[in-house]
Design a protein around this motif. Structure first.
Motif, PDB file in Angstrom:
ATOM      1  N   SER A   1       4.889   5.156 -10.122  1.00  0.00           N
ATOM      2  CA  SER A   1       5.419   6.010  -9.073  1.00  0.00           C
ATOM      3  C   SER A   1       5.333   5.259  -7.743  1.00  0.00           C
ATOM      4  CB  SER A   1       4.607   7.308  -8.992  1.00  0.00           C
ATOM      5  OG  SER A   1       5.065   8.121  -7.950  1.00  0.00           O
ATOM      6  N   GLY A   2       6.485   4.811  -7.250  1.00  0.00           N
ATOM      7  CA  GLY A   2       6.459   4.074  -5.997  1.00  0.00           C
ATOM      8  C   GLY A   2       7.796   3.463  -5.657  1.00  0.00           C
ATOM      9  N   ALA A   3       7.813   2.729  -4.536  1.00  0.00           N
ATOM     10  CA  ALA A   3       9.025   2.055  -4.067  1.00  0.00           C
ATOM     11  C   ALA A   3       8.624   0.711  -3.486  1.00  0.00           C
ATOM     12  CB  ALA A   3       9.746   2.907  -3.022  1.00  0.00           C
ATOM     13  N   VAL A   4       9.611  -0.152  -3.294  1.00  0.00           N
ATOM     14  CA  VAL A   4       9.375  -1.508  -2.798  1.00  0.00           C
ATOM     15  C   VAL A   4      10.253  -1.750  -1.574  1.00  0.00           C
ATOM     16  CG1 VAL A   4       9.596  -3.966  -3.344  1.00  0.00           C
ATOM     17  CG2 VAL A   4       8.738  -2.380  -5.072  1.00  0.00           C
ATOM     18  N   VAL A   5       9.693  -2.408  -0.570  1.00  0.00           N
ATOM     19  CA  VAL A   5      10.459  -2.798   0.612  1.00  0.00           C
ATOM     20  C   VAL A   5      11.386  -3.944   0.223  1.00  0.00           C
ATOM     21  CG1 VAL A   5      10.351  -3.774   2.930  1.00  0.00           C
ATOM     22  CG2 VAL A   5       8.655  -2.084   2.217  1.00  0.00           C
ATOM     23  N   THR A   6      12.705  -3.683   0.261  1.00  0.00           N
ATOM     24  CA  THR A   6      13.675  -4.711  -0.115  1.00  0.00           C
ATOM     25  C   THR A   6      14.375  -5.340   1.090  1.00  0.00           C
ATOM     26  OG1 THR A   6      15.394  -3.014  -0.400  1.00  0.00           O
ATOM     27  CG2 THR A   6      14.112  -3.648  -2.358  1.00  0.00           C
ATOM     28  N   PHE A   7      14.255  -4.687   2.247  1.00  0.00           N
ATOM     29  CA  PHE A   7      14.852  -5.230   3.468  1.00  0.00           C
ATOM     30  C   PHE A   7      14.065  -4.712   4.653  1.00  0.00           C
ATOM     31  CE2 PHE A   7      17.747  -4.631   7.106  1.00  0.00           C
ATOM     32  CZ  PHE A   7      18.120  -5.943   7.328  1.00  0.00           C
ATOM     33  N   LEU A   8      13.854  -5.579   5.634  1.00  0.00           N
ATOM     34  CA  LEU A   8      13.062  -5.205   6.801  1.00  0.00           C
ATOM     35  C   LEU A   8      13.647  -5.850   8.040  1.00  0.00           C
ATOM     36  CD1 LEU A   8      10.401  -3.813   7.801  1.00  0.00           C
ATOM     37  CD2 LEU A   8       9.276  -6.008   7.432  1.00  0.00           C
ATOM     38  N   GLN A   9      13.792  -5.044   9.081  1.00  0.00           N
ATOM     39  CA  GLN A   9      14.292  -5.543  10.356  1.00  0.00           C
ATOM     40  C   GLN A   9      13.408  -4.985  11.465  1.00  0.00           C
ATOM     41  OE1 GLN A   9      18.497  -4.889  10.909  1.00  0.00           O
ATOM     42  NE2 GLN A   9      18.393  -5.171  13.120  1.00  0.00           N
ATOM     43  N   GLY A  10      12.791  -5.836  12.234  1.00  0.00           N
ATOM     44  CA  GLY A  10      11.883  -5.377  13.271  1.00  0.00           C
ATOM     45  C   GLY A  10      10.525  -5.014  12.703  1.00  0.00           C
ATOM     46  N   GLN A  11       9.764  -4.247  13.477  1.00  0.00           N
ATOM     47  CA  GLN A  11       8.385  -3.908  13.100  1.00  0.00           C
ATOM     48  C   GLN A  11       8.300  -2.466  12.613  1.00  0.00           C
ATOM     49  OE1 GLN A  11       4.716  -3.564  15.904  1.00  0.00           O
ATOM     50  NE2 GLN A  11       4.822  -5.713  15.316  1.00  0.00           N
ATOM     51  N   VAL A  12       7.731  -2.301  11.431  1.00  0.00           N
ATOM     52  CA  VAL A  12       7.574  -0.995  10.808  1.00  0.00           C
ATOM     53  C   VAL A  12       6.127  -0.867  10.329  1.00  0.00           C
ATOM     54  CG1 VAL A  12       8.271   0.486   8.887  1.00  0.00           C
ATOM     55  CG2 VAL A  12       9.988  -0.869  10.087  1.00  0.00           C
ATOM     56  N   THR A  13       5.540   0.322  10.544  1.00  0.00           N
ATOM     57  CA  THR A  13       4.146   0.557  10.176  1.00  0.00           C
ATOM     58  C   THR A  13       4.054   1.464   8.954  1.00  0.00           C
ATOM     59  OG1 THR A  13       3.440   0.356  12.484  1.00  0.00           O
ATOM     60  CG2 THR A  13       1.916   1.441  10.977  1.00  0.00           C
ATOM     61  N   ILE A  14       3.148   1.109   8.031  1.00  0.00           N
ATOM     62  CA  ILE A  14       2.862   1.941   6.863  1.00  0.00           C
ATOM     63  C   ILE A  14       1.435   2.470   6.992  1.00  0.00           C
ATOM     64  CG2 ILE A  14       2.662   2.050   4.348  1.00  0.00           C
ATOM     65  CD1 ILE A  14       4.637  -0.241   4.158  1.00  0.00           C
ATOM     66  N   LEU A  15       1.262   3.792   6.879  1.00  0.00           N
ATOM     67  CA  LEU A  15      -0.055   4.407   6.927  1.00  0.00           C
ATOM     68  C   LEU A  15      -0.415   4.926   5.545  1.00  0.00           C
ATOM     69  CD1 LEU A  15       1.403   4.977   9.836  1.00  0.00           C
ATOM     70  CD2 LEU A  15      -0.593   6.409  10.221  1.00  0.00           C
ATOM     71  N   ASN A  16      -1.636   4.607   5.112  1.00  0.00           N
ATOM     72  CA  ASN A  16      -2.122   5.090   3.830  1.00  0.00           C
ATOM     73  C   ASN A  16      -3.558   5.540   3.981  1.00  0.00           C
ATOM     74  OD1 ASN A  16      -3.774   4.267   1.144  1.00  0.00           O
ATOM     75  ND2 ASN A  16      -1.755   5.058   0.600  1.00  0.00           N
ATOM     76  N   GLU A  17      -3.791   6.856   3.825  1.00  0.00           N
ATOM     77  CA  GLU A  17      -5.130   7.439   3.930  1.00  0.00           C
ATOM     78  C   GLU A  17      -5.841   6.993   5.202  1.00  0.00           C
ATOM     79  OE1 GLU A  17      -7.484   7.193   0.417  1.00  0.00           O
ATOM     80  OE2 GLU A  17      -5.786   7.552  -0.910  1.00  0.00           O
ATOM     81  N   GLY A  18      -5.098   7.009   6.309  1.00  0.00           N
ATOM     82  CA  GLY A  18      -5.682   6.694   7.606  1.00  0.00           C
ATOM     83  C   GLY A  18      -5.679   5.223   7.976  1.00  0.00           C
ATOM     84  N   LYS A  19      -5.313   4.354   7.048  1.00  0.00           N
ATOM     85  CA  LYS A  19      -5.283   2.920   7.325  1.00  0.00           C
ATOM     86  C   LYS A  19      -3.852   2.496   7.633  1.00  0.00           C
ATOM     87  CE  LYS A  19      -9.228   1.944   4.300  1.00  0.00           C
ATOM     88  NZ  LYS A  19      -9.686   1.185   3.104  1.00  0.00           N
ATOM     89  N   GLU A  20      -3.724   1.603   8.623  1.00  0.00           N
ATOM     90  CA  GLU A  20      -2.402   1.141   9.041  1.00  0.00           C
ATOM     91  C   GLU A  20      -2.198  -0.321   8.679  1.00  0.00           C
ATOM     92  OE1 GLU A  20      -1.541   1.719  13.126  1.00  0.00           O
ATOM     93  OE2 GLU A  20      -2.051   3.855  13.139  1.00  0.00           O
ATOM     94  N   ARG A  21      -0.937  -0.645   8.365  1.00  0.00           N
ATOM     95  CA  ARG A  21      -0.563  -2.048   8.175  1.00  0.00           C
ATOM     96  C   ARG A  21       0.909  -2.200   8.530  1.00  0.00           C
ATOM     97  NH1 ARG A  21       0.037  -0.049   2.827  1.00  0.00           N
ATOM     98  NH2 ARG A  21       1.909  -0.797   1.749  1.00  0.00           N
ATOM     99  N   PHE A  22       1.278  -3.396   8.957  1.00  0.00           N
ATOM    100  CA  PHE A  22       2.686  -3.657   9.217  1.00  0.00           C
ATOM    101  C   PHE A  22       3.377  -3.953   7.898  1.00  0.00           C
ATOM    102  CE2 PHE A  22       1.095  -5.087  13.529  1.00  0.00           C
ATOM    103  CZ  PHE A  22       1.588  -3.965  14.186  1.00  0.00           C
TER     104      PHE A  22
END
Length: 390
Positions: A43-64
């Motif tokens: 159960s999930g998805a994959v980043v296949t294209f990225l432009q600029g800066q995007v943040t992912i939050l998971n259970e309070g933790k952040e990552r670019f």
């Protein structure tokens, strides 16, 4: 004469009812969306294209975000000036545009049938796969839920505004996300208003088809927002309910022709080989060597496919033979001035843009320009800067 719903509309209503039940149950988790009783490794998805800066939050933790990243149920994506394309294990493609705040409550996997997306604000462009009878794809906001059956559509929500849904292919069923039982807990409405509100909420559900968009009664949308936000906390007051008399109409649909720019952007929503995405989800970061190989293949394939899509868009534009400002403005409903870095000025319209490539239909012809070749694009009332002037 009362119109009899078609078989297709009845089927969409049944699907939407299942989605509404699912959304209501998920709300009972009090925003602990990642606390699923059963785990689904696929159960999930994959980043296949990225432009600029995007943040992912998971259970309070952040990552670019980075290319090839996994997005799992419970993950939240924040984009300001960034843009990201996700491809799910099942094959849906989801583009999250700039200034969006999106939560993925659930993803379909090899043994899970539902993809459930919640949008607080922003703009999504979605291309679904053909779903089986027991499968669903739903997008909900604080006031509405959209149920999808194999389609391409956009879902836009600005803070303090009503949701905007537009269908390019297929069909989308849209309804208010609330129910009479919530309202029965509060005596702030008169019996007449209560009966009218219940009737409006129960009867207001529309099925949007290609070239149609959603129209929403702002007053009823605001009332539904208050109910959903405050009723569970028993904090909805009579004063807040007072004044909501315009509840006889809720949602409807309107003709909304698909613009050349919208059609072009939908064509850039390209898919990579599903096996690459599935392998990346199943690997789940266990092997860095496998991950690196998959990411390289995803990057290479997506670049190839989006370049092909952009070339096809340019080719289609050339075939129209538009070579003067009046014709270009009439077709694209906009006229722009493109200032190139070398000092050349073009008059025309930006047809599509993805990554560092712009497709420009100008009076001098249709061109593919890299972002570094463009100083800025000037509209009638404002300018879009593509890079910092030296």
């Amino acid at each position: 004469m009362k119109r009899i719903p078609t078989h297709s509309e009845n089927h969409m209503k049944k699907i939407l009812l299942l989605i509404l039940v699912s959304v209501t149950l998920s709300q009972c988790q009090k925003f602990a969306f990642w606390q699923n009783e059963s785990k689904e490794d696929t159960s999930g998805a994959v980043v296949t294209f990225l432009q600029g800066q995007v943040t992912i939050l998971n259970e309070g933790k952040e990552r670019f975000a980075s290319l090839g990243d996994l997005v799992k149920p419970g993950d939240r994506i924040l984009s300001k000036l960034g843009k990201v394309d996700l491809q799910t294990y099942r094959g849906e493609i989801i583009r999250i545009k700039e200034n969006s705040d999106v939560l993925f409550r659930d993803f379909a996997g090899s043994s899970k049938p539902n993809t459930d997306i919640y949008i607080w604000a922003g703009n999504l462009l979605v291309k679904s796969v053909k779903l089986k009878a027991n499968e669903t794809l739903s997008i909900s906001s604080p006031t509405m839920v959209a149920g999808v059956r194999g389609t391409v559509f956009s879902f836009e929500l600005e803070k303090g505004s009503v949701p905007k849904v537009k269908v390019y292919e297929g069909a989308v069923a849209v309804a208010f996300k609330t129910g009479p039982k919530l309202i029965e807990l509060n005596d702030g409405l008169s019996q007449d208003h209560y009966d009218q509100l219940v009737k409006t909420l129960e009867e207001n559900e529309v099925v949007l088809e290609p070239g149609e968009s959603l129209e929403v009664n702002p007053s009823l949308n605001e009332l539904v927002y208050l109910i959903n936000a405050k009723m569970t906390a028993s904090s909805l007051t009579k004063d807040e309910l007072a004044g909501f008399s315009d509840i006889s109409t809720g949602i409807s649909k309107a003709e909304s022709p698909i613009t050349p720019q919208e059609k072009a952007e939908a064509e850039t929503l390209v898919a990579v080989n599903p096996e690459l995405v599935q392998k990346q989800v199943e690997n789940n970061g266990a092997s860095s060597e496998v991950t690196q190989e998959i990411v390289e293949n995803i990057e290479k394939e997506h670049e190839s496919k989006r370049n092909t899509a952009l070339s096809n868009i340019a080719s289609d534009a050339e075939k129209m033979g538009l070579d003067n400002e009046e014709e270009i403005q009439k077709h694209y409903s906009v006229l722009e001035t493109i200032h190139k870095s070398n000092g050349e000025i073009l008059s025309g319209a930006v047809v599509a843009q993805l990554g560092d490539i712009f497709i420009v239909h100008s009076t001098k012809g249709v061109m593919q320009l890299k972002v570094d070749e463009i100083e800025y694009v000037e509209y009638r009332n404002f300018k879009v800067q593509t890079k910092t002037k030296k």
